[in-house]
Design an enzyme around this catalytic site. Structure first.
Site, PDB file in Angstrom:
ATOM      1  CG  ASP A 211      -2.002   1.072   1.322  1.00 11.05           C
ATOM      2  OD1 ASP A 211      -2.582   1.094   0.118  1.00 11.05           O
ATOM      3  OD2 ASP A 211      -2.428   1.697   2.149  1.00 11.05           O
ATOM      4  CB  SER A 235      -6.473   2.824  -0.017  1.00 14.56           C
ATOM      5  OG  SER A 235      -5.407   3.259  -0.233  1.00 14.56           O
ATOM      6  CD  GLN A 285      -4.693   1.137  -2.844  1.00 14.60           C
ATOM      7  OE1 GLN A 285      -4.415   2.303  -3.153  1.00 14.60           O
ATOM      8  NE2 GLN A 285      -4.195   0.357  -1.960  1.00 14.60           N
TER       9      GLN A 285
END
Length: 298
Positions: A211, A235, A285
């Site tokens: 991430d 996110s 993502q």
């Protein structure tokens, strides 16, 4: 039970240390440490990795996680612990499935589904890396900071100070200056990683690092792609597929791109490679990316 460290977000520690969880009864676990991101909320990679660590604690050792799918439902507070409630969805002959709910102060932060399997022989191929593996001659984050005007440098120093991750950049392009297309790559490794052959630990650490800087890929061709006053990023979901054994105590090449950005939603795709060119994991993502008035156009 070890007391929760409320000041941890101000003093980043090794990722492996953040992944230590305490059992609070049944298949419920509580974290000891939190890591704030540059918005002073919980770092999404931390919550994903800790949720995976909780799921791992309920699965037989010979079964390895091969995929996870997570949804970020709200931001967390770094000053309070997070509890992870694991549901044993299924244990079959070769596959196991777990569902994890991450809860803080009675509010659901994240849901994560993970799937495990027993290794079996089969066909094998992989996509080759597009870029050379050369972190030793690349820019560290201090050198990258020097590529922006003096008035913006403290912003980047604050950003990098939040993460126990070593990172190297091929150039400022795609990070502190525009790229011709929404594609970029860099190298990263976990700081203070213990000497360990625990495959589960390395995959949990990779989930944490996956991430880091990932949601900036859709911004690379538009503006400075590190969080700051010019853009707000959050996110929304995160998916990973683990292909091969990984070591996070050595440099990993992270190739990222974005096939689409529209209506404040940016999609990122990523591939992790090791020094030998083995494709270790695939990541995807979607993130909310809101441009502020007077946005810095790098």
């Amino acid at each position: 039970m070890k007391a929760f460290n409320r000041n941890f977000s101000k003093h980043p520690r090794a990722i492996a240390e953040q992944l230590r969880l305490d059992s609070v009864g049944g298949d419920r676990f509580r974290n000891r440490l939190n890591q704030a991101n540059s918005y002073q909320a919980l770092f999404g990679g931390q919550v994903v990795a800790q949720a995976l660590a909780a799921a791992d604690l309920t699965v037989e050792a010979e079964r390895s996680v091969h995929s996870l799918h997570a949804y970020f439902l709200r931001g967390g507070d770094a000053s309070h612990p997070v509890e992870f409630d694991v549901q044993r969805v299924r244990d079959g002959r070769r596959f196991s499935t777990r569902r994890v709910c991450a809860v803080q102060q009675g509010k659901l932060l994240l849901t994560l589904d993970s799937s495990y399997c027993v290794a079996m022989p089969g066909f094998e191929h992989q996509q080759a890396a597009e870029f050379a593996f050369d972190p030793e001659s690349a820019l560290d984050h201090h050198a990258l900071i020097e590529t922006v005007p003096a008035e913006s440098q403290q912003l980047l120093r604050d950003f990098f100070s939040h993460y126990p991750i070593d990172v190297r950049f091929p150039s400022p392009v795609g990070f502190t200056s525009r790229a011709p297309v929404a594609k970029r790559h860099f190298w990263l490794r976990a700081l203070d990683m213990p000497l360990s052959d625990d495959e589960r630990l390395h995959r949990e650490v990779l989930a944490y690092m996956s991430d880091f800087l990932f949601s900036g890929a859709p911004l690379a061709s538009h503006t400075l792609s590190i969080p700051g006053p010019h853009v707000a990023m959050a996110s929304l979901d995160h998916a990973m597929w683990f292909h091969r054994p990984v070591r996070c105590d050595d440099w990993l090449l992270f190739e990222t791109d974005s096939p689409s950005a529209r209506a404040s939603l940016g999609l990122s795709r990523g591939l992790f490679y090791d020094r030998a060119g083995n494709l270790l994991a695939t990541v995807a993502q979607e993130a909310l990316q809101t441009i502020h008035d007077g946005a810095l156009d790098a």
